[in-house]
Design an enzyme around this catalytic site. Sequence first.
Site, short mmCIF file in Angstrom:
data_model
loop_
_atom_site.label_atom_id
_atom_site.label_comp_id
_atom_site.label_asym_id
_atom_site.label_seq_id
_atom_site.Cartn_x
_atom_site.Cartn_y
_atom_site.Cartn_z
N CYS A 1 0.78 -1.05 0.04
CA CYS A 1 -0.09 0.12 0.02
C CYS A 1 0.85 1.26 0.02
O CYS A 1 1.92 1.26 0.70
CB CYS A 1 -0.87 0.26 1.10
SG CYS A 1 -1.58 1.46 1.48
N HIS B 1 0.81 3.82 1.51
CA HIS B 1 1.03 4.27 2.88
C HIS B 1 1.80 3.37 3.78
O HIS B 1 1.66 3.63 4.98
CB HIS B 1 -0.40 4.98 3.57
CG HIS B 1 -0.93 5.81 2.25
ND1 HIS B 1 -2.01 5.52 1.58
CD2 HIS B 1 -0.51 7.26 2.15
CE1 HIS B 1 -2.12 6.57 0.91
NE2 HIS B 1 -1.45 7.56 1.18
#
Length: 427
Positions: free
Chosen positions: A188, A190
Amino acid sequence: MSGWQETAEKLEMSWSNDVRWQGVERPYSGEEVVKLRGSLKIEYTLAKTGAEKLWKLLHEEDYVNALGAMTGGQAIQQVKAGLKAIYLSGWQVAADANLAGHMYPDQSLYPANSVPSVVKRINQALQRADQIQHLEGEGEVDYFAPIVADAEAGFGGQLNVFELMKAMIEAGASGVHFEDQLASEKKCGHLGGKVLIPTQTAIRNLVSARLAADVMGVPTILVARTDADAADLITSDIDPADQRFITGERTPEGFYRTNAGIEQAIARGLAYAPYADLIWCETSKPSLEEAKQFADAIHEKFPGKLLAYNCSPSFNWEANLDRATIETFQQELGKMGYKFQFVTLAGFHALNHSMFELAYGYKQRGMGAYSELQQAEFASEVKGYTATRHQREVGTGYFDQVAQTITGGTSSTTALTGSTEEAQFQK
């Protein structure tokens, strides 16, 4: 001139003259595309009309904003509420909608055909909603909202990208995005531990995706995402475009350390711009200043280039921005050229929080809590909500009509007639 050559020439003429392809580079010829098409032309109506619709929206609207949908039902509600596009996140597919049937983090652990499967599922749900509306002769909702789908890092190399893009188009995706991470280490945007592939390798993936769309004869919206703002690892130092960001440090896996940041992201955005329709820089916080810096740098070399922005749930919005800025955040992004904006994990958070709240109330107060949900549904009907009548929502009346058509109107086993919904949930 053979039919093959004529088709190839028409294709190249379209690439040269059609405003749709202005600024798009292809390192292959029309003849090479036609060679790969086969002898039978197959139409991909949902993908083609959706791509054309999305392209039109991106150029006519100040910006197009979308929410991540996990299910067909969520997509229907989004369209009913007035949203003009659907976003399909690989994160959400990993979490709760993949073909392995497991819950995964966003690390490309699920089968590669999972996102195309959900694209198809959403399109079929939207088609059913359209059929119901058409049969009833009421409403003017355009249910065939374009879907922008997440192809992650392509689940392999350039041939995997080619096949995945084809699967997306077959399922009816209007737009598809690919990121510049190493597929086997994908994370991901993040999370930590992201590993970039060389810039030229990422460009080859974009070329592969475009080639797949050309072979299919569909003007799919291609989005190039870079994770270079946060990713500080790269597989190789072979590409001159990457060398100025490489520190010289190596990791135990053999990766090279880079100086992550907006400059590295800008360099990649500029490199990808000729090969993609939109450029997306994944960011670590909601910052109008950083968004403007990226947009200005791209537009200095590629004026008018369309941009995309992830209004991510991974940001703590009120910890980063005041309420007034949050309220106008998307409008300000739109002015900078961020024409497609989306909340990637909206479906996940809406599903989980709404069910938790219902379950918490139900544990305390039993049917009082559920009744409140039902009353809230009734209250939303003035806005266009229709799922209070759940039997009708999923097509019971539609299949009653199928039965009546088969029997010449003599069926005694239709489902809505005599139902509690007919008796207790009239408009």
